[in-house]
Design an enzyme around this catalytic site. Structure first.
Site, PDB file in Angstrom:
ATOM      1  N   PHE A 123       0.873  -1.175   0.000  1.00 44.09           N
ATOM      2  CA  PHE A 123       0.000   0.000   0.000  1.00 44.09           C
ATOM      3  C   PHE A 123       0.910   1.224   0.000  1.00 44.09           C
ATOM      4  O   PHE A 123       1.525   1.547   1.020  1.00 44.09           O
ATOM      5  CB  PHE A 123      -0.858  -0.077   1.259  1.00 44.09           C
ATOM      6  CG  PHE A 123      -1.809   1.058   1.528  1.00 44.09           C
ATOM      7  CD1 PHE A 123      -3.062   1.068   0.940  1.00 44.09           C
ATOM      8  CD2 PHE A 123      -1.487   2.060   2.421  1.00 44.09           C
ATOM      9  CE1 PHE A 123      -3.970   2.087   1.244  1.00 44.09           C
ATOM     10  CE2 PHE A 123      -2.383   3.078   2.733  1.00 44.09           C
ATOM     11  CZ  PHE A 123      -3.628   3.079   2.133  1.00 44.09           C
ATOM     12  N   LEU A 125       1.308   4.849  -0.014  1.00 43.64           N
ATOM     13  CA  LEU A 125       0.666   6.139   0.235  1.00 43.64           C
ATOM     14  C   LEU A 125       1.668   7.197   0.699  1.00 43.64           C
ATOM     15  O   LEU A 125       1.720   8.294   0.154  1.00 43.64           O
ATOM     16  CB  LEU A 125      -0.431   5.975   1.295  1.00 43.64           C
ATOM     17  CG  LEU A 125      -1.154   7.248   1.753  1.00 43.64           C
ATOM     18  CD1 LEU A 125      -1.910   7.876   0.589  1.00 43.64           C
ATOM     19  CD2 LEU A 125      -2.106   6.942   2.896  1.00 43.64           C
ATOM     20  N   PRO A 128       7.792  11.543   1.037  1.00 45.54           N
ATOM     21  CA  PRO A 128       8.618  12.438   1.849  1.00 45.54           C
ATOM     22  C   PRO A 128       7.891  13.703   2.293  1.00 45.54           C
ATOM     23  O   PRO A 128       8.150  14.218   3.380  1.00 45.54           O
ATOM     24  CB  PRO A 128       9.792  12.760   0.917  1.00 45.54           C
ATOM     25  CG  PRO A 128       9.917  11.549   0.042  1.00 45.54           C
ATOM     26  CD  PRO A 128       8.506  11.095  -0.181  1.00 45.54           C
ATOM     27  N   ALA A 130       4.381  13.903   2.211  1.00 43.97           N
ATOM     28  CA  ALA A 130       2.969  13.568   2.429  1.00 43.97           C
ATOM     29  C   ALA A 130       2.877  12.367   3.360  1.00 43.97           C
ATOM     30  O   ALA A 130       2.801  11.230   2.922  1.00 43.97           O
ATOM     31  CB  ALA A 130       2.275  13.266   1.098  1.00 43.97           C
ATOM     32  N   ARG A 268      11.838 -13.987  39.777  1.00 39.21           N
ATOM     33  CA  ARG A 268      12.914 -13.138  40.288  1.00 39.21           C
ATOM     34  C   ARG A 268      12.749 -12.909  41.785  1.00 39.21           C
ATOM     35  O   ARG A 268      11.665 -12.537  42.259  1.00 39.21           O
ATOM     36  CB  ARG A 268      12.889 -11.793  39.555  1.00 39.21           C
ATOM     37  CG  ARG A 268      13.837 -10.731  40.088  1.00 39.21           C
ATOM     38  CD  ARG A 268      15.276 -11.095  39.865  1.00 39.21           C
ATOM     39  NE  ARG A 268      16.138  -9.931  40.104  1.00 39.21           N
ATOM     40  CZ  ARG A 268      17.440 -10.014  40.274  1.00 39.21           C
ATOM     41  NH1 ARG A 268      18.041 -11.207  40.229  1.00 39.21           N
ATOM     42  NH2 ARG A 268      18.157  -8.924  40.467  1.00 39.21           N
ATOM     43  N   GLY A 340      17.668  -4.377  35.151  1.00 38.68           N
ATOM     44  CA  GLY A 340      18.811  -4.405  34.243  1.00 38.68           C
ATOM     45  C   GLY A 340      18.684  -5.477  33.187  1.00 38.68           C
ATOM     46  O   GLY A 340      19.103  -5.288  32.034  1.00 38.68           O
ATOM     47  N   GLU A 363       0.249   4.299  10.175  1.00 42.99           N
ATOM     48  CA  GLU A 363      -1.193   4.302   9.891  1.00 42.99           C
ATOM     49  C   GLU A 363      -1.927   5.397  10.654  1.00 42.99           C
ATOM     50  O   GLU A 363      -3.015   5.202  11.180  1.00 42.99           O
ATOM     51  CB  GLU A 363      -1.805   2.926  10.172  1.00 42.99           C
ATOM     52  CG  GLU A 363      -1.353   1.889   9.170  1.00 42.99           C
ATOM     53  CD  GLU A 363      -2.306   0.731   9.059  1.00 42.99           C
ATOM     54  OE1 GLU A 363      -3.527   0.949   9.089  1.00 42.99           O
ATOM     55  OE2 GLU A 363      -1.812  -0.394   8.929  1.00 42.99           O
TER      56      GLU A 363
END
Length: 382
Positions: A123, A125, A128, A130, A268, A340, A363
């Site tokens: 698709f 559409l 750059p 738009a 944990r 971490g 989208e």
């Protein structure tokens, strides 16, 4: 109200989960680290019938529901959001326009093989200049004898590298006239069509994202999709449906983050006990579970409205917006719960966080979704 889905939808959900765990999950981490797109996995999804869920049996589909399709997207995305993105883009954005606006011949020639998984559909559409402003399309098309000639470029196009065809928009009127944008089906082998898939991405690294260049690409008149000059309106309608699938993708990521957090919190140990016993962790996980439940309900409501052929644009925007942001919240909290370890690639939660960010952009950004919702509420000045 009945919040149970039907037997067919439950069978689809189970089949999608089985496929996800058997085929997609084992290599998801490796594909992400290497940025490798797997057309083989996508093709297998076509063979197993996932591409055809929402389409008519007349064109090789399953004649299923939008609800069933949303459940499948969620299950695939729960283990590999990149694969879920390729799936959603192929079905909701590549195939749906041909199904919705195509002629019988266009469906026979292009939709049927796409549903079977012979190739993917894209698709095209975004440009750059738009993105959110889709009406600012700069790609041009002009008539030359028996064909239209297309010139321009598109960016960030999913699946374009393995597409059998691209559905694309081009301006077909002078710049000073009323915005007239027409949709075209452009075969991938068309001379002058160049595709380059070399983006280095933060997340969704094993999905295929490409630049597309049209250098005087000629397409016959019978490759116009729908009515000339109505392309923008058609694409905006297709995006409503696409938002349901992106919402389902967000639910899948959020559910994965919740599952990982539950497992890690119970395993944990700190200060002599599992961290799941600490109220701070319990509250984080409770909020994640609430977000998942709300997001899934919004997505399935929008899908149900679509199945009932009732207006669903506002609900689809709400579902996409909430599920996207819920996925980001869940993934971020999952990293925090893992501490971490969550910052390391040894655990999948860092991938969930990177993948989720795209959902607030693609989208229609979260900001655009809020504008869409505001306009549905009658705030025309927004």
């Amino acid at each position: 109200m009945d919040f149970d889905w039907g037997q067919d939808e439950e069978l689809i959900r189970r089949a999608a989960r089985d496929f996800a765990e058997q085929f997609a999950a084992p290599g998801a981490r490796v594909r992400d680290e290497s940025g490798t797109f797997s057309f083989e996995l996508m093709r297998e999804m076509g063979k197993q019938g996932f591409f055809g869920i929402p389409f008519s049996e007349e064109w090789g589909g399953a004649g299923g529901t939008a609800v069933g399709y949303a459940l499948a997207v969620e299950e695939i995305s729960r283990v590999d959001a990149s694969l879920g993105l390729g799936y959603a883009a192929h079905v909701s954005l590549g195939c749906a326009p041909v199904d919705r606006f195509g002629t019988a011949e266009q469906k026979r020639r292009y939709l049927v093989p796409a549903i079977q998984g012979a190739y993917l559909a894209a698709f095209a559409l975004t440009e750059p200049e738009a993105g959110s402003d889709a009406g600012n399309t700069q790609t041009r098309a002009y008539e030359d004898g028996e064909a239209w000639v297309i010139r321009g470029e598109k960016c960030y196009i999913t699946n374009a590298g393995h597409a059998g065809y691209l559905v694309t928009t081009a301006r077909t009127s002078a710049a000073d006239e009323t915005r007239r944008i027409t949709a075209f089906i452009v075969p991938r082998e068309s001379p002058g069509l160049a595709v380059r898939c070399e983006y280095a991405k933060l997340g969704m690294r094993s999905s295929e994202t490409c630049e597309v260049h049209f250098d005087d690409v000629r397409v016959p008149h019978d490759h116009v999709l729908g009515e000339p000059g109505k392309g923008l309106r058609q694409f905006l309608e297709i995006l409503d449906g696409g938002r349901i699938s992106i919402g389902a993708l967000g639910v899948g990521i959020a559910q994965a983050a919740l599952d990982a957090s539950l497992a890690y919190a119970n395993q944990r140990r700190q200060f002599g006990q599992a961290i799941s016993r600490f109220q701070a962790i319990q509250f984080k996980i409770a909020d994640m579970a609430m977000d998942v439940e709300i997001a899934r309900t919004l997505v399935l409501k929008a899908a149900w409205l679509k199945d009932q052929r009732r207006p669903y644009g506002k609900e689809a925007a709400m579902a996409k917006l909430f599920a996207s942001e819920a996925a980001m919240r869940a993934a971020s909290q999952a990293v925090q719960i893992h501490g971490g370890a969550g910052y390391m690639k040894d655990y999948p939660v860092e991938r969930y966080l990177r993948d989720a960010k795209l959902l607030e952009i693609g989208e229609g950004t979260s900001e655009i979704q809020r504008l869409v919702i505001a306009r549905h509420l009658g705030l025309s000045g927004s």
